[in-house]
Structure formats: C-alpha cells, structure tokens
Design an enzyme around this catalytic site. Structure first.
Site, PDB file in Angstrom:
ATOM      1  N   THR A 143       6.461 -21.387   4.862  1.00 51.12           N
ATOM      2  CA  THR A 143       6.393 -20.373   6.190  1.00 51.12           C
ATOM      3  C   THR A 143       6.349 -19.086   5.509  1.00 51.12           C
ATOM      4  OG1 THR A 143       7.855 -19.618   7.733  1.00 51.12           O
ATOM      5  CG2 THR A 143       9.015 -20.499   6.124  1.00 51.12           C
ATOM      6  N   ASP A 145       7.460 -16.718   7.086  1.00 54.83           N
ATOM      7  CA  ASP A 145       8.914 -15.792   7.584  1.00 54.83           C
ATOM      8  C   ASP A 145       9.667 -15.906   6.218  1.00 54.83           C
ATOM      9  OD1 ASP A 145       7.403 -15.598   9.847  1.00 54.83           O
ATOM     10  OD2 ASP A 145       8.506 -17.487  11.056  1.00 54.83           O
ATOM     11  N   ARG A 191       9.704 -13.393  13.790  1.00 56.10           N
ATOM     12  CA  ARG A 191      10.477 -13.543  15.083  1.00 56.10           C
ATOM     13  C   ARG A 191      11.737 -13.230  14.753  1.00 56.10           C
ATOM     14  NH1 ARG A 191       8.003 -12.214  19.594  1.00 56.10           N
ATOM     15  NH2 ARG A 191       8.751 -13.115  21.313  1.00 56.10           N
TER      16      ARG A 191
END
Lengths: 413, 413
Positions: A143, A145, A191
C-alpha cells in the site's frame, strides 16, 4: 506447521502501486523453483478470480517477462475491491473457495494487499483450518498509504514517496518561475493516514519542498489554513506551496473535500477533482492571488519510471519470503519488515499473525508532526529517507518503458 | 554582419520547460569561452531584469553548476510574461533597454522563449538597428507546445512528449486494473496547437495509449464526444481513456473548458481544474460509469527526471549555436532545427529571420489527424518518436535529484 505439497495461488487486491508486481515476481519466481509446489497459479482480479475459477498458469510465462514484472506498474493480474462477509453470517464464498482449492489441489494461498486484504486472508485461513483443509495462507503487504500495522513500512510506499518528493521539487521550481504571486495546492493520496503526504518533507530537505503540509492526523481548520497561507505569502512575495492529504477532515469528522462555501461564492459546490480545488477556490477568494490546484492523481501510485530501487528490491523479496514461509509450514501470517537498530538502514523479514495486521490502521505518530501542525520533524525524515533510495526501472524500447507482457494462459478447468 | 566585442546577456521568457535550462547552459558555457565576449550576464525574469538592471554575473558560477542546468527544470533565472508595445506606439521600454545595453556595453542579446518572445526579440533587434547601436540579437526557441514556425520541432517538446507518453502508459495500466468500468479523461497542455496532446499516440504504439485523442486543431462536438466514449465503452467492458488538449474549442470558437451544462445538472458551472473535469462531469451524467479527470498539470513541463536525452542535447546545442551565430556576426535570427532527409534521424542547426518566427503558430497538419478526428496517423509517430529517445537526468543525492544551485551574484550597477 505443516509442510504441504500441492499447487499455489497468488492474487492481488485493492489499489495498485508502482511496484506491486515486484511481489508477484517474487512469489512466482520463488514458487516455480520450489519442489513442494506443483503448480503456480495467478488469480485474475483477486479473490474474484478464485471464486470464478479464472486464473492463469504462471508456469507458462517466460522468465524474462516475470523479471520485468518488477518494473511494471499496476496489478498485472488485475485487482478487485471485494470484502468477504463473516463466515458466520454467510459462508457461500468460503465454501466456493474451498471447493476450488480442493479441485486444483491448492495448498498455498498468497494474497497481496492492504488492510482489507489481510482481513480477507485471515478469514480464509481460519475457514480452511476449521474445515480441516490443509492450506498455508500468507499475506503479502502492499500500500502506498503505508498504514499497515506491524511492519516498519509497506511495499509500495517508498516509490510513491519518491514520486511525491521528486515531483514536488520539480513543481516547486516551476511554481516560483515568475516574479508574480502564486499559491500551489497539491493533493496527495491517503484517506486516513498521512504518510504519503508527509513525504513532501523529504523535498524540504533540499530546500524545494512545501511551505505547509496538512495530514489527516491533524483536524483541519479552514480559518487557520487561510491564515497560514496568508502568512507564508506575506513573507514570501505572495508565493506559497501547500501539500494536503486527500483525507484531511474538519474537527467534526467531515472531509474538507466535501466542503461547500457560502452560497454567494463561486465555489458553492462539492468540486469534482478533489480537495485541492476546493482549497484553491477558498484561497483565491480570500487572497486574490493566482492559485493552482494540482492532484498527483493516479501518477503517484503508478509512476514506475520513478520507483525506488530499495522499494523494488524489498517488495520482490517480500514475495519470495512469503513463499519460503508457507513452504516451511507457516500459515495465517503476513510478511513484514523490521528495521534493524543502528545508523545503517537495514531490514529483516518477519512474520506477523494476520489478525494483528487486519483492519488496523497505523497513522503518522503525533510526535513526528511539528507543533504548528503543518510540518514534519527530523525523525520522520530519518524514517522515510532510506526508503526512496536508488533508481531502477523498465528498460527502454523506442524511448518508452518495456513493461512485462504476460501470456495469461488460463488454467484448464 | 558585424563581429562585435562586448558583453552578452541572456534571458528566459514565457512558460518553462523541463529542459529550458539546457539552452541557458549552452549559451553560458559557449559565451564564457568566446574571446569577443567580455562579460556574460543572465537577466532575472526575462526582459524585466534588463529593464530593472537585475542581472547576474554568470562568470561567477561554478562550471559544475552550469553543467547541472542541463537537468534542472524551470527557468533558473526566473521567467516573465511581458509583451513589449510597438516602438511606434510607446518606445519607453526600448529607450531603457538601449540605455542599459550601453551602460554595460552589451553587444549580444539572447532571448529564450516561444512566439511572443521571438516577437520581443525581433522588436528589440529592429530598435537597436534603427538607433545605430550595434548589438547582435539571436532568439533561442523553447516551448512544450511545439508551435513555433520554421523549425522542425521546438526545444522542450521532446521531453514533454516523453512525459505524456510514458505517464499515459502507466496510467493506462492503472486505470484498467479493476474489472469494473472506468473512463479516464486526461488533460494535456497546448492552448492552440495539439502537438503535445498528440504525443499520446506514441504510447499507443505500445498498446497502452488512449482510445480517443482530441486536439484543438479539430472543432470539438460534445455529442460526438459522448458517442465516441460510449462506443469505446461498449466494445471495451466500459473502459475508455480519452486524452484532450486544454485548448479544445467548439465550432463557434468557445473553449470546452468553459462549457456550462444545463442549469439542472450537477455541473452547471465553469469548473476550476480544467476541461478534463468538465468532460468528466458530462460523461458521468451521460453514462453513469465511474469517471476520473486527470490533469498532467505542471508536471508535463517540469518533469526533468523523465526528460528526453535527445531533447536535452539538442536544446543545449541550440544555446551554443545561438552564441556562435551572434559572434560570427549574425543578428535578428532564431536558431532552428532542420531535419535531414533519410531514415536515420538527424538534425542541422539553421538560422531563421526572427520576423518569420514571431507570432506565427504552427499546428498539427490536418493530414496527420485520422478521419474520425480522434487519432494520429503513422506519419505523426514517425515525426515524434525520434524526439523522445534516451534518458538523462540530474544525479541523485539522498535519492533525490541534485539540481543546479546558482550563486546568482548580481552584476555591479
């Protein structure tokens, strides 16, 4: 711990990264060399490919193309966003997976993804165990992220961070080219965790970073934001570069990207095109200075031409380690990175129980965020800088990248 | 043709490119080695730096940093958008320029820019001549738009085209990763000429290009656009990639980026964030398929890490040729590229009268656009492919580009 003999299947899930296929290469190349693995399958579109019996016989691929996977962005087998229900609620999918595994004598399952995928992996592992079907299940993290629990960092993060830092340096030079005012608001993915946005601080070490960085870890205040930008502009000839995470939220939990200004202004609507344009509208109105919103969009997760060599090598190795662990009898674990102590950057490959990795999000530690909430400390830079080192990319053909070209021979049903 | 002795000044103008400083490096390095050039100045922010006597003594810079300019994006001296009035209307600026040139004994003036800058260059050249002040004036072209008349292509275009083609290949793979529908609308720079947008066709030669390409050379029809996208989606599992120029216009001459749909829809306003978001809104409403608008934004003109080696070398050489021409007595000319006949790509450096280059825009020839108006012919590919060959970029320091760091010592007034 069981040493099993049988086929293996590998699947990719969730949003891709520019190096996600390096793990695929690692799994395939390692698995094809393992005696106990009789067949190597790659599922089309993650768990869906297993449910629908759509998977490829990776033994049919040329080794050269499998090697090129290291430098080929996006999920070469196709990805999926599909969350399995709890087996206690509805076990249809699990029954089907078990049926397919039995049919193809699949004894090794490798799932490549983020939080959700590790949860899927964990559920399947538990179901197989409770059904008495022997199958070793190993998760391979990925990921951009960087928010997976239990690993120093995530495969894919280093390359995305390198993209953000390098591109920010270039945009910084471009945005300051005129002697007139210019506010640039750059939107970065992430996010719920600000790791990738934070990598803007790496560009800052070269004097070409952002004046302001906003992470989802810090509640966003529009008035403070406007004041911050005005402050930078006042000191800096009306020039300001702000980098914001797509996931920044107000204190009440609402996304800034959904912010609607007063009905009388030009921007009284949720903008298509993300939070950078919302903020560009607000700053334009508050200052009158020229403003440009820039989304790094898909490029930050697919710019394989700018991948981190360190990331590629680690990600490839993570795939190999997953296979080695499974063959040695491990199951229900995720491969993770542990950083060794000391000044020299080095990692060890470890295994973490899947249920610890599943569904836990790791955010940027508060103590790495500066007191004003718009910058990162030296500790963050020390953490992230080793992850973006080195260059490696696909060979050029006609001046363009030569990505892997798989035959994708479907397994005989 | 006069062989003059005295100082030279170089200035950069208009929107930067990722290789614009390669011309600066060429001019400075060549000029510093010329006996007849007594001083080498670089003007801050183009013609403004001359008017305000803000220029740097380039002889104070380290050669290593001047070499690094080849790989450093954006205009290192600062740019400007400033159009000189006709001297017959208002000669204030011209008088001031003459005054400055006399004060510093400037006998060579090199201006680096696009159409407007060549016009400025031409006007200054004419004014100097009519004033009886001997000064050789040479224009050095640059523009990612590739729209300058009289040159095979423009310095900066090849690198921007390489960015567009490479990034499109990567985005293509990413945008097709799920088995669900996805329309991607990518916006590329180019207000009046579609050269850069057309470079999407280069990615197409690798099977990873765009399904549809819209240039400003072809009047845009919204109904046809929607039908084109629906058609591709129908054939292609609801997946479609369209690349559009920021400058596409309707038949009535209005920019598509300013399109307002009916008052009742969600998109009844001119979007911040450009034409890709306007079109994304229209397609979303017409098809219900997931749509993503992507702007290549500043990155396409500043991504020096992805520059074309061919472009860097030619652009550097263009700077040197400008100096050589001026020193040999040429004036009122622009350096241009002439492609040699034959299969092997090779160019010659020529000189073109400035007034021919000034204010003329060269568009993509109609015969290179396919009959349906949404693609490019093989002739375009043959033209553009040689321009994106080879890699060259700044050395890495801590995994990040080491761009030139100039001292910028102001010339003593």
């Amino acid at each position: 711990m069981k040493n099993l003999k049988g086929a293996c299947i590998f699947a990719q899930s969730g949003g891709p990264t520019s190096v996600i296929n390096a793990s695929a290469a690692g799994v395939f190349i390692e698995a094809l060399g393992q005696e106990n693995i009789t067949k190597v399958y790659g599922a089309a579109h993650g768990i869906k490919g297993i449910l629908t019996e759509n998977f490829y016989d990776m033994g049919q691929e040329d080794m050269k193309e499998l090697e090129l996977l290291k430098y080929t962005p996006s999920s070469a087998l196709g990805s999926v966003r599909y969350k399995l229900k709890d087996a206690s609620v509805d076990d249809t999918d699990y029954k089907r997976i078990l049926e397919v595994f039995k049919k193809y004598d699949i004894r090794y399952f490798f799932y490549n993804g983020g939080n959700d995928s590790m949860d899927t992996c964990n559920k399947i592992s538990k179901y197989m165990a409770s059904s008495g079907y022997e199958c070793n299940v190993i998760g391979v993290p990925k990921t951009i992220d960087n928010d997976l629990f239990g690993t120093d960092h995530c495969p894919g993060y280093g390359s995305a961070a390198k993209y953000v830092a390098t591109t920010l340096m270039e945009v910084n030079l471009d945005a300051k080219v005129y002697d007139t005012g210019m506010v640039c608001i750059i939107e970065v993915m992430g996010r719920n965790a600000g790791w990738l946005t934070a990598s803007a601080a790496l560009a800052g070490t070269k004097g070409l970073g952002a004046d302001l960085i906003y992470l989802p870890e810090v509640p966003f205040d529009m008035d403070k934001f406007v004041a911050d930008v005005k402050d930078v502009c006042a000191k800096n000839n009306n020039k300001c570069i702000a980098v914001v995470s797509e996931g920044i939220k107000f204190a009440d939990g609402k996304y800034v990207g959904e912010f609607k200004a007063s009905a009388t202004d030009l921007f009284g609507h949720a903008q298509l095109g993300g939070v950078c344009n919302v903020l560009a509208g607000v700053i334009k109105q508050a200052t009158g200075i020229k403003v440009r919103g820039i989304e790094f969009s898909l490029m930050q997760r697919c710019a394989a031409h700018l991948a981190s060599k360190t990331d590629i090598e680690e990600t490839f190795r993570a795939g190999r380690e997953a296979v080695k662990a499974a063959v040695s009898g491990e199951t229900d674990k995720m491969v993770c990175y542990e950083r060794k102590a000391g000044d020299k950057y080095e990692i060890e490959y470890k295994l973490l129980p899947l249920e610890l990795a599943a569904n836990t999000e790791k955010q940027v530690p508060k103590e790495w965020i500066t007191a004003n909430g718009t910058g990162l400390t030296e500790d963050f830079v020390k953490y992230a800088l080793p992850l973006i080192q080195g260059d490696a990319k696909a060979p050029l053909e006609d001046g363009l990248p030569r990505f892997a070209q798989l035959k994708k021979v479907l397994a005989t049903k």
